[in-house]
Design an enzyme around this catalytic site. Structure first.
Site, PDB file in Angstrom:
ATOM      1  N   SER A 163     -55.095  -8.722 -74.711  1.00  0.00           N
ATOM      2  CA  SER A 163     -53.797  -8.101 -74.117  1.00  0.00           C
ATOM      3  C   SER A 163     -53.227  -9.199 -73.310  1.00  0.00           C
ATOM      4  CB  SER A 163     -54.083  -6.978 -73.322  1.00  0.00           C
ATOM      5  OG  SER A 163     -55.066  -7.142 -72.285  1.00  0.00           O
TER       6      SER A 163
ATOM      7  N   LEU B 109     -51.649 -13.388 -72.391  1.00  0.00           N
ATOM      8  CA  LEU B 109     -50.749 -14.327 -72.777  1.00  0.00           C
ATOM      9  C   LEU B 109     -51.228 -14.747 -74.099  1.00  0.00           C
ATOM     10  CD1 LEU B 109     -48.462 -16.262 -72.487  1.00  0.00           C
ATOM     11  CD2 LEU B 109     -49.847 -17.660 -71.045  1.00  0.00           C
TER      12      LEU B 109
ATOM     13  N   TYR C  87     -61.658 -20.680 -58.109  1.00  0.00           N
ATOM     14  CA  TYR C  87     -61.138 -20.620 -59.538  1.00  0.00           C
ATOM     15  C   TYR C  87     -61.871 -21.712 -60.376  1.00  0.00           C
ATOM     16  CZ  TYR C  87     -58.560 -20.400 -63.963  1.00  0.00           C
ATOM     17  OH  TYR C  87     -57.999 -20.376 -65.196  1.00  0.00           O
TER      18      TYR C  87
HETATM   19  P1  NAP Z   1     -53.727 -13.294 -68.879  1.00  0.00           P
HETATM   20  O1  NAP Z   1     -52.507 -13.281 -69.589  1.00  0.00           O
HETATM   21  O2  NAP Z   1     -53.811 -13.016 -67.482  1.00  0.00           O
HETATM   22  O3  NAP Z   1     -54.685 -12.079 -69.332  1.00  0.00           O
HETATM   23  C1  NAP Z   1     -55.952 -11.826 -69.068  1.00  0.00           C
HETATM   24  C2  NAP Z   1     -56.780 -10.951 -69.925  1.00  0.00           C
HETATM   25  O4  NAP Z   1     -57.977 -10.931 -69.597  1.00  0.00           O
HETATM   26  C3  NAP Z   1     -56.026  -9.938 -70.168  1.00  0.00           C
HETATM   27  O5  NAP Z   1     -56.212  -9.361 -71.334  1.00  0.00           O
HETATM   28  C4  NAP Z   1     -56.994  -8.742 -69.291  1.00  0.00           C
HETATM   29  O6  NAP Z   1     -56.826  -7.401 -69.544  1.00  0.00           O
HETATM   30  C5  NAP Z   1     -58.258  -9.580 -69.168  1.00  0.00           C
HETATM   31  N1  NAP Z   1     -59.219  -9.084 -68.243  1.00  0.00           N
HETATM   32  C6  NAP Z   1     -59.177  -9.538 -67.034  1.00  0.00           C
HETATM   33  N2  NAP Z   1     -60.137  -8.801 -66.288  1.00  0.00           N
HETATM   34  C7  NAP Z   1     -60.850  -7.955 -67.105  1.00  0.00           C
HETATM   35  C8  NAP Z   1     -62.017  -7.300 -67.169  1.00  0.00           C
HETATM   36  N3  NAP Z   1     -62.572  -7.074 -66.062  1.00  0.00           N
HETATM   37  N4  NAP Z   1     -62.378  -6.600 -68.285  1.00  0.00           N
HETATM   38  C9  NAP Z   1     -61.777  -6.868 -69.400  1.00  0.00           C
HETATM   39  N5  NAP Z   1     -60.739  -7.592 -69.653  1.00  0.00           N
HETATM   40  C10 NAP Z   1     -60.250  -8.151 -68.440  1.00  0.00           C
HETATM   41  O7  NAP Z   1     -54.454 -14.587 -68.946  1.00  0.00           O
HETATM   42  P2  NAP Z   1     -54.156 -15.804 -70.208  1.00  0.00           P
HETATM   43  O8  NAP Z   1     -53.132 -16.634 -69.489  1.00  0.00           O
HETATM   44  O9  NAP Z   1     -53.771 -15.321 -71.468  1.00  0.00           O
HETATM   45  O10 NAP Z   1     -55.391 -16.763 -70.023  1.00  0.00           O
HETATM   46  C11 NAP Z   1     -56.410 -16.930 -71.096  1.00  0.00           C
HETATM   47  C12 NAP Z   1     -57.502 -17.600 -70.731  1.00  0.00           C
HETATM   48  O11 NAP Z   1     -56.952 -18.923 -70.498  1.00  0.00           O
HETATM   49  C13 NAP Z   1     -58.157 -17.532 -69.388  1.00  0.00           C
HETATM   50  O12 NAP Z   1     -59.662 -17.690 -69.477  1.00  0.00           O
HETATM   51  C14 NAP Z   1     -57.458 -18.573 -68.373  1.00  0.00           C
HETATM   52  O13 NAP Z   1     -58.294 -18.888 -67.483  1.00  0.00           O
HETATM   53  C15 NAP Z   1     -57.209 -19.793 -69.536  1.00  0.00           C
HETATM   54  N6  NAP Z   1     -56.038 -20.470 -69.013  1.00  0.00           N
HETATM   55  C16 NAP Z   1     -54.907 -19.892 -68.782  1.00  0.00           C
HETATM   56  C17 NAP Z   1     -53.819 -20.783 -68.286  1.00  0.00           C
HETATM   57  C18 NAP Z   1     -52.483 -20.408 -67.972  1.00  0.00           C
HETATM   58  O14 NAP Z   1     -51.690 -21.159 -67.589  1.00  0.00           O
HETATM   59  N7  NAP Z   1     -52.294 -18.973 -68.244  1.00  0.00           N
HETATM   60  C19 NAP Z   1     -54.164 -22.351 -68.423  1.00  0.00           C
HETATM   61  C20 NAP Z   1     -55.448 -22.630 -68.640  1.00  0.00           C
HETATM   62  C21 NAP Z   1     -56.305 -21.893 -69.014  1.00  0.00           C
HETATM   63  P3  NAP Z   1     -55.986  -6.522 -69.207  1.00  0.00           P
HETATM   64  O15 NAP Z   1     -54.746  -6.817 -69.727  1.00  0.00           O
HETATM   65  O16 NAP Z   1     -56.304  -5.099 -69.463  1.00  0.00           O
HETATM   66  O17 NAP Z   1     -55.812  -6.692 -67.361  1.00  0.00           O
END
Ligand code: NAP
Ligand code: GDP
Length: 311
Positions: free
Chosen positions: A10, A12, A133
């Site tokens: 769900s 990004l 983190y």
């Molecule tokens: P995001 O939009 O914050 O989404 C986080 C996701 O993790 C959501 O689907 C959330 O579900 C789920 N989640 C969190 N806690 C959970 C739990 N206890 N049980 C089940 N699901 C859980 O994150 P993103 O930006 O897409 O990031 C995806 C990956 O890329 C992550 O591993 C992040 O560390 C990595 N990353 C991100 C960035 C960035 O700039 N955004 C950069 C580098 C790497 P709900 O919606 O239900 O809360």
């Protein structure tokens, strides 16, 4: 058809994978915390028992921008360590053929030579602002390697640079810079206020559009046959300043000439320029969405989805 479980479905990146999923021949299961709390071993085991996935793209994480990293260090560490231990344990128990986990270029050593590459991940402490983190993510890499060495598992890690796009978390306090500034500019324009950008605007970042990252993760699943880490980033020449980002967002809202930099806020790490040479050598050619276009698309999405988006 092979079954592909995507944790963080769900979020990004998860939504971007969902949006391109019809182009691929898998049974996709994109799960959120509402489907399964990955902090709970039993719930997660039940999830794996139910789907018995062939492949897992593990995106779920407790994640946010600089100020969330600074304010919630215990949660950042504990939740990510717990989720990652549980997810990989279940992947092992259910004999998942390939697992792709997500690290980040922000977990690399703070004091280092640039550009950073896949080989220097552990060569020094991360920046103090996001150390909790960063160490939790470094441990995800250590654990993936441990599964490779002890059990010959195909558990690998990709390392995306800063990501942005539709379906991000547009929280003013906890979001990453692009979604937070889009939301703030929207509010500031509505209230006829100055557009407040935190920090000096001087730090440099590479940003990848979520749809590009989704395609590269799917490419990693299908075509990347090594077990070593792989940086998924735009080219070095596409690195831009936070000031550039702010001006681009202001332009998209037609609200230029109102920007103020609030230097009472931390700048975080100055830069973390990443080398995508390994990826480009393998994939040969990839046309990344240009940052100015990507921001325009994201602002349009935010305005259209203002009432229901995460913020
Ligand atoms: P995001 O939009 O914050 O989404 C986080 C996701 O993790 C959501 O689907 C959330 O579900 C789920 N989640 C969190 N806690 C959970 C739990 N206890 N049980 C089940 N699901 C859980 O994150 P993103 O930006 O897409 O990031 C995806 C990956 O890329 C992550 O591993 C992040 O560390 C990595 N990353 C991100 C960035 C960035 O700039 N955004 C950069 C580098 C790497 P709900 O919606 O239900 O809360
Ligand atoms: P980082 O790349 O991991 O440091 O994470 P961010 O996406 O949070 O980007 C942080 C950079 O953007 C820092 O230089 C901040 O000073 C700057 N910035 C400016 N305004 C904001 C804002 O409203 N939120 C965030 N998160 N960062 C901002």
């Amino acid at each position: 058809m092979k079954k592909l479980l995507v944790t963080g479905g769900s979020g990004l990146v998860g939504k971007a994978i969902e949006n391109i999923s019809s182009e691929y021949n898998y049974d996709f299961f994109l799960i959120s915390s509402k489907d399964c709390n990955l902090l709970d071993y039993k719930e997660t085991e039940d999830l794996f028992e139910k789907y018995k996935p062939n492949y897992v793209i593990h995106l779920a994480a407790y994640v946010g921008g600089l100020y969330k990293n600074m304010n919630y260090k215990v949660d950042m560490y504990e939740k990510n360590i717990t989720i990652n231990n549980i997810v990989l344990k279940c992947c092992h128990k259910y004999n998942v053929e390939k697992v792709i986990s997500c690290l980040s270029t922000c977990i690399f050593p703070d004091k280092t030579e640039y550009p950073i590459n896949e080989n220097i991940l552990h060569n020094g402490p991360p920046h103090n602002s996001n150390d909790a983190y960063a160490y939790s993510k470094r441990m995800l890499e250590v654990l993936s390697k441990a599964y490779q060495e002890q059990y010959n598992s195909n558990f690998i890690c990709v390392i995306p640079t800063n990501i942005y796009g539709p379906n991000d978390n547009y929280s003013l306090e906890d979001g990453h810079v692009i979604p937070s500034l889009i939301h703030r500019c929207y509010n500031n324009k509505k209230n006829n206020e100055k557009f407040i950008v935190r920090g000096s605007g001087k730090p440099l970042r590479q940003f990848i559009y979520s749809e590009d990252l989704a395609k590269l993760i799917m490419w990693t699943l299908e075509k990347y046959n090594e077990k070593d880490n792989l940086i998924l980033s735009v080219n070095e020449c596409e690195e831009v300043s936070i000031e550039h980002i702010a001006r681009c967002i202001a332009k998209s809202f037609n609200y230029e000439n109102n920007i103020v930099f609030d230097t009472s806020y931390s700048d975080g790490q100055y830069k973390k320029t990443a080398d995508n040479g390994k990826l480009m050598n393998l994939i040969k050619k990839y046309n990344f969405i240009n940052i100015d276009n990507g921001i325009n698309k994201t602002v349009d999405w935010f305005i259209k989805n203002y009432d229901n988006c995460r913020k």
